[in-house]
Write a protein that holds these residues in place. Structure first.
Motif, PDB file in Angstrom:
ATOM      1  N   THR A  81       0.813  -1.213   0.000  1.00 49.04           N
ATOM      2  CA  THR A  81       0.000   0.000   0.000  1.00 49.04           C
ATOM      3  C   THR A  81       0.847   1.263   0.000  1.00 49.04           C
ATOM      4  O   THR A  81       0.324   2.347   0.215  1.00 49.04           O
ATOM      5  CB  THR A  81      -0.938   0.022   1.225  1.00 49.04           C
ATOM      6  OG1 THR A  81      -0.147   0.029   2.406  1.00 49.04           O
ATOM      7  CG2 THR A  81      -1.880  -1.158   1.212  1.00 49.04           C
ATOM      8  N   GLN A  82       2.145   1.124  -0.252  1.00 46.24           N
ATOM      9  CA  GLN A  82       3.037   2.280  -0.219  1.00 46.24           C
ATOM     10  C   GLN A  82       3.621   2.575  -1.598  1.00 46.24           C
ATOM     11  O   GLN A  82       3.769   1.685  -2.435  1.00 46.24           O
ATOM     12  CB  GLN A  82       4.167   2.044   0.779  1.00 46.24           C
ATOM     13  CG  GLN A  82       3.683   1.940   2.210  1.00 46.24           C
ATOM     14  CD  GLN A  82       4.820   1.692   3.187  1.00 46.24           C
ATOM     15  OE1 GLN A  82       5.966   1.569   2.817  1.00 46.24           O
ATOM     16  NE2 GLN A  82       4.472   1.609   4.449  1.00 46.24           N
ATOM     17  N   THR A  83       3.995   3.834  -1.791  1.00 51.25           N
ATOM     18  CA  THR A  83       4.686   4.253  -3.001  1.00 51.25           C
ATOM     19  C   THR A  83       6.157   3.880  -2.877  1.00 51.25           C
ATOM     20  O   THR A  83       6.616   3.467  -1.804  1.00 51.25           O
ATOM     21  CB  THR A  83       4.566   5.775  -3.185  1.00 51.25           C
ATOM     22  OG1 THR A  83       5.185   6.421  -2.060  1.00 51.25           O
ATOM     23  CG2 THR A  83       3.113   6.216  -3.289  1.00 51.25           C
ATOM     24  N   ALA A  84       6.895   4.057  -3.947  1.00 56.81           N
ATOM     25  CA  ALA A  84       8.333   3.762  -3.926  1.00 56.81           C
ATOM     26  C   ALA A  84       9.055   4.614  -2.876  1.00 56.81           C
ATOM     27  O   ALA A  84      10.066   4.182  -2.309  1.00 56.81           O
ATOM     28  CB  ALA A  84       8.944   3.991  -5.304  1.00 56.81           C
ATOM     29  N   ASP A  85       8.539   5.806  -2.586  1.00 57.35           N
ATOM     30  CA  ASP A  85       9.168   6.668  -1.572  1.00 57.35           C
ATOM     31  C   ASP A  85       8.607   6.428  -0.169  1.00 57.35           C
ATOM     32  O   ASP A  85       8.851   7.202   0.751  1.00 57.35           O
ATOM     33  CB  ASP A  85       9.103   8.144  -1.962  1.00 57.35           C
ATOM     34  CG  ASP A  85       7.698   8.646  -2.282  1.00 57.35           C
ATOM     35  OD1 ASP A  85       6.729   7.863  -2.191  1.00 57.35           O
ATOM     36  OD2 ASP A  85       7.574   9.832  -2.623  1.00 57.35           O
ATOM     37  N   GLY A  86       7.836   5.333   0.016  1.00 56.46           N
ATOM     38  CA  GLY A  86       7.392   4.918   1.341  1.00 56.46           C
ATOM     39  C   GLY A  86       6.137   5.592   1.859  1.00 56.46           C
ATOM     40  O   GLY A  86       5.771   5.398   3.013  1.00 56.46           O
ATOM     41  N   LEU A  87       5.460   6.372   1.031  1.00 57.72           N
ATOM     42  CA  LEU A  87       4.240   7.045   1.476  1.00 57.72           C
ATOM     43  C   LEU A  87       3.024   6.146   1.258  1.00 57.72           C
ATOM     44  O   LEU A  87       2.981   5.379   0.297  1.00 57.72           O
ATOM     45  CB  LEU A  87       4.054   8.354   0.702  1.00 57.72           C
ATOM     46  CG  LEU A  87       5.105   9.420   0.973  1.00 57.72           C
ATOM     47  CD1 LEU A  87       4.967  10.567  -0.020  1.00 57.72           C
ATOM     48  CD2 LEU A  87       4.999   9.924   2.404  1.00 57.72           C
ATOM     49  N   PRO A  88       2.029   6.240   2.139  1.00 56.14           N
ATOM     50  CA  PRO A  88       0.817   5.438   1.931  1.00 56.14           C
ATOM     51  C   PRO A  88       0.062   5.923   0.701  1.00 56.14           C
ATOM     52  O   PRO A  88       0.097   7.114   0.356  1.00 56.14           O
ATOM     53  CB  PRO A  88       0.000   5.663   3.208  1.00 56.14           C
ATOM     54  CG  PRO A  88       0.543   6.895   3.816  1.00 56.14           C
ATOM     55  CD  PRO A  88       1.958   7.050   3.355  1.00 56.14           C
ATOM     56  N   ARG A  89      -0.609   4.983   0.052  1.00 59.31           N
ATOM     57  CA  ARG A  89      -1.404   5.340  -1.123  1.00 59.31           C
ATOM     58  C   ARG A  89      -2.675   4.509  -1.142  1.00 59.31           C
ATOM     59  O   ARG A  89      -2.743   3.430  -0.547  1.00 59.31           O
ATOM     60  CB  ARG A  89      -0.620   5.122  -2.411  1.00 59.31           C
ATOM     61  CG  ARG A  89      -0.385   3.662  -2.703  1.00 59.31           C
ATOM     62  CD  ARG A  89       0.346   3.447  -3.994  1.00 59.31           C
ATOM     63  NE  ARG A  89       0.429   2.011  -4.268  1.00 59.31           N
ATOM     64  CZ  ARG A  89       0.834   1.496  -5.381  1.00 59.31           C
ATOM     65  NH1 ARG A  89       1.232   2.288  -6.354  1.00 59.31           N
ATOM     66  NH2 ARG A  89       0.865   0.194  -5.555  1.00 59.31           N
ATOM     67  N   HIS A  90      -3.656   5.053  -1.838  1.00 60.83           N
ATOM     68  CA  HIS A  90      -4.898   4.325  -2.073  1.00 60.83           C
ATOM     69  C   HIS A  90      -5.149   4.363  -3.574  1.00 60.83           C
ATOM     70  O   HIS A  90      -5.261   5.442  -4.161  1.00 60.83           O
ATOM     71  CB  HIS A  90      -6.061   4.961  -1.322  1.00 60.83           C
ATOM     72  CG  HIS A  90      -7.351   4.275  -1.600  1.00 60.83           C
ATOM     73  ND1 HIS A  90      -7.671   3.071  -1.007  1.00 60.83           N
ATOM     74  CD2 HIS A  90      -8.366   4.574  -2.444  1.00 60.83           C
ATOM     75  CE1 HIS A  90      -8.845   2.673  -1.464  1.00 60.83           C
ATOM     76  NE2 HIS A  90      -9.277   3.564  -2.334  1.00 60.83           N
ATOM     77  N   VAL A  91      -5.216   3.192  -4.197  1.00 63.81           N
ATOM     78  CA  VAL A  91      -5.388   3.106  -5.647  1.00 63.81           C
ATOM     79  C   VAL A  91      -6.868   2.957  -5.974  1.00 63.81           C
ATOM     80  O   VAL A  91      -7.574   2.154  -5.373  1.00 63.81           O
ATOM     81  CB  VAL A  91      -4.577   1.927  -6.229  1.00 63.81           C
ATOM     82  CG1 VAL A  91      -4.767   1.833  -7.740  1.00 63.81           C
ATOM     83  CG2 VAL A  91      -3.090   2.097  -5.887  1.00 63.81           C
ATOM     84  N   THR A  92      -7.317   3.735  -6.936  1.00 64.85           N
ATOM     85  CA  THR A  92      -8.715   3.736  -7.345  1.00 64.85           C
ATOM     86  C   THR A  92      -8.810   3.796  -8.872  1.00 64.85           C
ATOM     87  O   THR A  92      -7.839   4.159  -9.537  1.00 64.85           O
ATOM     88  CB  THR A  92      -9.455   4.919  -6.680  1.00 64.85           C
ATOM     89  OG1 THR A  92     -10.834   4.859  -6.987  1.00 64.85           O
ATOM     90  CG2 THR A  92      -8.891   6.246  -7.111  1.00 64.85           C
ATOM     91  N   ARG A  93      -9.953   3.426  -9.404  1.00 66.68           N
ATOM     92  CA  ARG A  93     -10.127   3.432 -10.858  1.00 66.68           C
ATOM     93  C   ARG A  93     -10.169   4.830 -11.440  1.00 66.68           C
ATOM     94  O   ARG A  93      -9.648   5.081 -12.516  1.00 66.68           O
ATOM     95  CB  ARG A  93     -11.450   2.732 -11.244  1.00 66.68           C
ATOM     96  CG  ARG A  93     -11.381   1.255 -11.274  1.00 66.68           C
ATOM     97  CD  ARG A  93     -12.678   0.653 -11.817  1.00 66.68           C
ATOM     98  NE  ARG A  93     -13.852   1.076 -11.052  1.00 66.68           N
ATOM     99  CZ  ARG A  93     -14.953   1.599 -11.580  1.00 66.68           C
ATOM    100  NH1 ARG A  93     -15.055   1.773 -12.864  1.00 66.68           N
ATOM    101  NH2 ARG A  93     -15.957   1.945 -10.810  1.00 66.68           N
ATOM    102  N   MET A  94     -10.843   5.731 -10.756  1.00 67.49           N
ATOM    103  CA  MET A  94     -11.118   7.047 -11.328  1.00 67.49           C
ATOM    104  C   MET A  94     -10.071   8.085 -10.932  1.00 67.49           C
ATOM    105  O   MET A  94      -9.622   8.113  -9.793  1.00 67.49           O
ATOM    106  CB  MET A  94     -12.502   7.532 -10.878  1.00 67.49           C
ATOM    107  CG  MET A  94     -13.634   6.570 -11.227  1.00 67.49           C
ATOM    108  SD  MET A  94     -13.773   6.213 -12.978  1.00 67.49           S
ATOM    109  CE  MET A  94     -14.353   7.782 -13.565  1.00 67.49           C
ATOM    110  N   TRP A  95      -9.722   8.945 -11.874  1.00 68.05           N
ATOM    111  CA  TRP A  95      -8.794  10.048 -11.649  1.00 68.05           C
ATOM    112  C   TRP A  95      -9.634  11.287 -11.366  1.00 68.05           C
ATOM    113  O   TRP A  95     -10.540  11.609 -12.133  1.00 68.05           O
ATOM    114  CB  TRP A  95      -7.950  10.268 -12.900  1.00 68.05           C
ATOM    115  CG  TRP A  95      -6.729  11.066 -12.646  1.00 68.05           C
ATOM    116  CD1 TRP A  95      -6.655  12.412 -12.508  1.00 68.05           C
ATOM    117  CD2 TRP A  95      -5.407  10.572 -12.471  1.00 68.05           C
ATOM    118  NE1 TRP A  95      -5.365  12.789 -12.266  1.00 68.05           N
ATOM    119  CE2 TRP A  95      -4.575  11.673 -12.245  1.00 68.05           C
ATOM    120  CE3 TRP A  95      -4.848   9.297 -12.489  1.00 68.05           C
ATOM    121  CZ2 TRP A  95      -3.207  11.561 -12.039  1.00 68.05           C
ATOM    122  CZ3 TRP A  95      -3.488   9.186 -12.285  1.00 68.05           C
ATOM    123  CH2 TRP A  95      -2.688  10.294 -12.058  1.00 68.05           C
ATOM    124  N   PRO A  96      -9.374  12.010 -10.274  1.00 68.50           N
ATOM    125  CA  PRO A  96     -10.188  13.202  -9.973  1.00 68.50           C
ATOM    126  C   PRO A  96     -10.029  14.281 -11.040  1.00 68.50           C
ATOM    127  O   PRO A  96      -8.911  14.644 -11.402  1.00 68.50           O
ATOM    128  CB  PRO A  96      -9.637  13.699  -8.636  1.00 68.50           C
ATOM    129  CG  PRO A  96      -8.790  12.619  -8.107  1.00 68.50           C
ATOM    130  CD  PRO A  96      -8.361  11.766  -9.255  1.00 68.50           C
TER     131      PRO A  96
END
Length: 142
Positions: A28-43
């Motif tokens: 659930t983290q990015t390459a730089d170690g930050l949390p992320r939430h992946v979703t289908r839609m782009w705001p």
């Protein structure tokens, strides 16, 4: 003040602590170690969201916390579909509880409609059981 926020049901986690634990996982983290939430839609209103906006998390029918939105990353899934990763500040900020009916996906949330952050002296309090929090929020105590 932020121009716009997001609100999202926290699917798979039932408390702020379980969200924290879930976000600590490498998947659930990015390459730089930050949390992320992946979703289908782009705001479509990404610029407004990144101007100080947060994602407000709903657990068991109540908004209970928020995380500041840092950026949006493109993610291509194993199926080749383009998705959006909401990259989040790791700090999870408890908010006053606010009732929220179930909904699909994420929604925009106007700053005027966003629950306030809990005062610093209350952020270390134990979480109330969801049913009690919901009952107190329903009568306007929380």
């Amino acid at each position: 003040m932020a121009k716009l926020h997001l609100i999202k049901l926290s699917v798979g986690t039932e408390t702020i602590e379980s969200l924290r634990q879930w976000q600590a996982g490498k998947q659930t983290q990015t390459a730089d170690g930050l949390p992320r939430h992946v979703t289908r839609m782009w705001p479509k209103r990404a610029d407004e969201l990144l101007d100080g906006g947060s994602i407000f998390w709903v657990f068991q029918g109540m908004v209970q916390c928020r995380q500041r939105l840092l950026r949006f990353d493109e993610v291509i899934g194993q199926d080749g579909i383009r998705r959006c990763a909401f990259v989040l500040d790791p700090a999870i900020i408890p908010t006053t509880n606010a009732l929220k009916r179930p909904f699909q996906g994420w929604r925009y949330l106007q700053p005027a409609d966003a629950p306030a952050d809990l005062p610093a002296h209350r952020q270390t309090e134990d979480e109330l059981p969801a049913s009690l929090s919901a009952a107190l929020a329903d009568i306007g105590v929380l």
